[in-house]
Design a protein around this motif. Structure first.
Motif, PDB file in Angstrom:
ATOM      1  N   THR A 175       0.932  -1.230  -0.197  1.00  0.00           N
ATOM      2  CA  THR A 175      -0.055   0.124   0.185  1.00  0.00           C
ATOM      3  C   THR A 175       0.741   1.258   0.100  1.00  0.00           C
ATOM      4  O   THR A 175       0.597   2.414  -0.475  1.00  0.00           O
ATOM      5  N   VAL A 176       2.046   1.306   0.825  1.00  0.00           N
ATOM      6  CA  VAL A 176       2.907   2.440   0.618  1.00  0.00           C
ATOM      7  C   VAL A 176       3.510   2.489  -0.532  1.00  0.00           C
ATOM      8  O   VAL A 176       3.435   3.702  -1.130  1.00  0.00           O
ATOM      9  N   MET A 204       0.618   4.705   4.784  1.00  0.00           N
ATOM     10  CA  MET A 204       0.284   4.848   3.552  1.00  0.00           C
ATOM     11  C   MET A 204      -0.210   6.357   2.937  1.00  0.00           C
ATOM     12  O   MET A 204      -0.103   6.311   1.815  1.00  0.00           O
TER      13      MET A 204
END
Length: 273
Positions: free
Chosen positions: A76-77, A190
């Motif tokens: 997600t990051v 994120m």
């Protein structure tokens, strides 16, 4: 004569029961309600054959069950970093954040809270996360906390609508956490690439970190009562931690320290020319 006597006895017994209120015969034979029913013995049901077993071979062992397929983990990051890096301006950054679907906070929020004020501002305020009023209006720092913030910066000649000395305001989190709880570390991680890109696009002279969550995002530290008033570096810019206006509303005695921090910010701006 014995059968006749029996008939009359039965007739008298029936009349006696009718007199007592009996109006319906439930069965021909009496039922003993205290007698336990006989237990029915049942043979155990046959065990179902295991998946993959050969019914023609009684001693055959069942086939090994297939291992569940492990789903690949989503970075997600990394996805956020790629989307943020591709944004060439603030409109594109806002669109990228709107399209980002990996933060669960988005599903419970009404609006994306992106920014307020003028992007040409020398001072960029980074708050924590939207509250109820911000979520409803889609702008950061509205309601009582926003009014407090406006009064604070008006006192040193800065304002979000002041074209001569404007402010630019955003938050670490663009969506309201449920019940105004603190964002979780994974939620902050994120969204951090979007905030870093936001600062780079606005390119302010100074940053004000409002509250603990902003200090964690910008400085990697928390403990606002210890950090406030001490200049540091956040996102490559000089940064000043300050009490959040909502805290000042709850703790009026802390306004004295907030005023000292505002004077420090004013002096730093004047020193930069």
């Amino acid at each position: 004569m014995e059968s006749q006597a029996t008939y009359h006895q039965l007739l008298d017994a029936l009349a006696w029961q009718v007199e007592l209120g009996v109006d319906c015969a439930m069965a021909e034979t009496p039922v003993n309600r205290y007698e336990l029913p006989a237990t029915e013995t049942r043979s155990p049901a046959p065990m179902p054959a295991a998946a993959g077993a050969d019914p023609a071979r009684p001693g055959a062992s069942p086939a090994r069950a297939a291992a569940p397929v492990k789903q690949p983990e989503v970075d997600t990051v990394g996805i956020a970093r790629a989307a943020a890096s591709a944004a060439a301006d603030l409109d594109a950054l806002k669109a990228a954040m709107t399209a980002y679907d990996h933060c669960e906070l988005k599903r419970g929020a009404r609006n994306l809270v992106f920014s307020d004020g003028l992007p040409a501002a020398r001072v960029m305020i980074v708050g924590e996360a939207p509250g109820r009023d911000e979520d409803r209006e889609g702008r950061p720092f509205v309601g009582p906390a926003g009014q407090m913030l406006d009064r604070m910066f008006d006192a040193i000649g800065l304002g979000r609508a002041n074209e001569a000395a404007p402010l630019y305001i955003t938050n670490v989190m663009p969506w309201r956490p449920p019940q105004n709880r603190d964002p979780k570390p994974e939620e902050m991680a994120m969204m951090l690439p979007f905030l870093e890109r936001h600062v780079a696009l606005v390119d302010p002279d100074l940053i004000v970190l409002m509250g603990n969550i902003a200090c964690v995002a910008g400085l990697g530290k928390r403990g606002i009562t210890r950090l406030r008033g001490q200049w540091g570096q956040a996102f490559g810019k000089p940064a000043l931690p300050m009490f959040h206006p909502a805290y000042l509303l709850r703790t009026p005695a802390a306004k004295r320290e907030a005023w000292a921090d505002l004077l420090s910010l004013q002096a730093r701006l004047e020193g930069l020319g």
